[in-house]
Design an enzyme around this catalytic site. Structure first.
Site, PDB file in Angstrom:
ATOM      1  N   PRO A  86       0.850  -1.175   0.121  1.00 30.10           N
ATOM      2  CA  PRO A  86       0.189   0.230  -0.079  1.00 30.10           C
ATOM      3  C   PRO A  86       0.666   1.478  -0.007  1.00 30.10           C
ATOM      4  CG  PRO A  86       0.162  -0.807   2.312  1.00 30.10           C
ATOM      5  CD  PRO A  86       1.265  -1.840   1.282  1.00 30.10           C
ATOM      6  N   CYS A  87       0.174   2.508   0.450  1.00 33.98           N
ATOM      7  CA  CYS A  87       0.612   4.336   0.212  1.00 33.98           C
ATOM      8  C   CYS A  87       1.730   4.710  -1.034  1.00 33.98           C
ATOM      9  CB  CYS A  87       1.698   3.827   1.335  1.00 33.98           C
ATOM     10  SG  CYS A  87       1.293   3.398   2.272  1.00 33.98           S
ATOM     11  N   THR A  88       0.550   6.112  -1.231  1.00 29.77           N
ATOM     12  CA  THR A  88       2.007   6.198  -2.557  1.00 29.77           C
ATOM     13  C   THR A  88       2.255   8.051  -1.565  1.00 29.77           C
ATOM     14  OG1 THR A  88       0.161   5.718  -3.679  1.00 29.77           O
ATOM     15  CG2 THR A  88       1.123   7.536  -4.625  1.00 29.77           C
TER      16      THR A  88
END
Length: 507
Positions: free
Chosen positions: A2-4
């Site tokens: 996940p995540c950006t």
């Protein structure tokens, strides 16, 4: 994974503030409710044991106050996400990144090894703790640093001593600089200072594409690393630069080639996000739809950092981290393109956002009111930001009181409900949501201006935290009213679009 993350250097931002922004996203099929807290020195543990790695560490006795966005349900640990401390230093938590077997074989990740057999028997093997990870890093580092560079150095020392069980990308910022750290295997790491007039896009993939070992081993102006990194790279033949090529230099190499990955998974999950972020922020810089190497969704050569075509705002950052390939055939909400194209790539604005934090350290403001943490919860295409001054003793209730129980008293749950209802009726509800986003962001901007004026006019710096706490509560309550109204409107629209509707009414 996940995540950006999006990082904006001070000369690339509208007001000269370095900006660190990261979405914390949960894994597919899970959602982690979040809340905001202010951790006072008395509340910071002196002995810390991680939940996932089950590793115990003694912490210094002089922590600073700091903000965090932990999980509302602490069954898997704190997961503090992002925060700003009393010295106006900001830190993001982990952008999970990629690696390759050559690196992980040379410096294996430090994973928990459970105990085997009954104690006292010959078969017994005691538990071997794992290293630290995203669950732990903000808690272990942010309360003890007074500059972005100190953050890199403290985290680097912890990695060398205790290791990590995952590959991590972590940002630190102060009023001047942003430093980006990437782990290399279980104990090694590199870090680069973000160029002041550039932005950086990070989509779950080891990103740094050029590194100067001479600088890291010498003055460390723009590069820092594990002390033995040169030897580590040489011993395990990790530098893939061809001899005699223009890039051949014993000191400067490409870490993305040496330490990262170029898998088919990257081309579906990671590189398209970097492509769309850079396409949005540099729309005239490339022929983004040509499919040529270096400018296509599956390109392995998108630069780690770029100079934008204009200065970037908080709103630009929010828009980019809410995006879902608008204007392309890859937009899942578009009627253009085929079903396969609309589902081809992982969007940035995804259903499983837990929280977005935009960390803003404003160098032109007095120290007591210099730091702002902009916060949103749940799926970014459908939510808004609430600004929170961090020089306070307590977070506003609307941001802080999330529990496992669904309730409109919580900004997290209200945002989740709006997103879930609106997604199935995107065309009908997006005008309502865009109007809400415009009005609430304007409310937030106005509240920040008013609080800045009040803080500047305060009789003493000691009075400022109370003024800022009151300002935080006022704007949170204003946005709560707007959010409740939007939820009602979206619910009404979705109710009228239910499958079992029938046009003939009672007479």
């Amino acid at each position: 994974m996940p995540c950006t993350t999006l990082l904006v250097g001070r000369d690339a931002s509208a007001d000269g503030s370095p900006l660190v922004a990261r979405t914390e996203d949960s894994s597919n099929g899970t959602f982690d409710p979040k809340r905001v807290v202010v951790v006072r020195p008395a509340d910071q543990p002196r002995t810390y044991t991680s939940v996932i790695g089950r590793r115990t560490i003694q912490l210094p006795g002089d922590p600073l106050r700091y903000t965090a966005i932990p999980n509302a349900l602490p069954d898997e640990g704190i997961w503090a996400c992002a925060g700003i401390n009393a010295a106006n230093v900001a830190m993001s938590a982990t952008e999970t990144i990629t690696s390759n077997p050559r690196v992980l074989g040379a410096d294996p990740l430090v994973e928990l090894v459970p105990a085997v057999g009954e104690p006292g028997t010959s078969e017994h093997r005691p538990e071997q703790p794992g290293g630290f990870g995203e669950e732990d890093f903000v808690t272990l580092v942010l309360p003890y640093i007074r500059s972005a560079r100190e953050g890199v150095e403290r985290l680097g020392a912890l990695l060398a001593e205790h290791g990590t069980y995952e590959m991590n990308g972590i940002a630190f910022s102060d009023e001047q600089d942003i430093w980006w750290l990437e782990t290399v295997g279980g104990h090694h790491w590199i870090a680069r200072r973000v160029p002041e007039d550039h932005y950086v896009t990070m989509p779950n993939q080891l990103g740094i594409d050029s590194f100067d070992l001479d600088d890291a081993e010498g003055p460390g102006r723009d590069h820092l690393a594990s002390p033995d990194l040169r030897e580590f790279v040489r011993e395990h033949h990790l530098d893939l630069t061809l001899p005699g090529s223009p890039a051949a230099d014993a000191a400067v190499f490409n870490p993305r080639e040496a330490f990262g990955s170029h898998s088919a998974h990257d081309h579906v999950y990671n590189t398209p996000r970097a492509w769309f972020m850079q396409r949005t922020l540099n729309p005239h810089g490339e022929d983004w739809d040509s499919g040529r190497p270096g400018a296509s969704p599956d390109s392995d050569d998108l630069p780690w950092s770029r100079r934008p075509e204009r200065r970037l705002t908080i709103e630009d950052v929010k828009d980019v981290l809410s995006s879902h390939y608008q204007g392309t055939v890859f937009d899942p909400y578009s009627s253009h393109g085929t079903e396969a194209e609309r589902r081809a790539f992982r969007p940035i604005g995804i259903n499983r956002h837990n929280a977005l934090a935009i960390l803003q350290i404003r160098p032109d403001n007095p120290e007591p009111s210099r730091a702002l943490q902009w916060i949103s919860y749940a799926s970014n295409p459908f939510n808004t930001l609430i600004p929170m001054f961090t020089n306070v003793e307590e977070a506003p209730a609307y941001l802080a009181t999330t529990t496992g129980t669904v309730s409109t008293d919580s900004f997290y749950w209200a945002s989740r409900m709006i997103a879930a209802l609106a997604d199935a009726h995107f065309a009908e509800t997006i005008p309502l949501i865009e109007s809400y986003q415009l009005s609430t962001l304007a409310l937030g901007r106005a509240a920040v201006h008013a609080a800045d004026a009040a803080a500047t006019g305060a009789g003493s710096a000691k009075d400022v935290p109370e003024l800022l706490a009151a300002a935080n509560t006022r704007i949170a309550e204003q946005i709560r009213e707007a959010t409740d109204a939007l939820l009602g409107s979206v619910l009404f629209t979705a109710s009228n679009r239910m499958t079992n509707r029938f046009s003939l009414s009672d007479q």
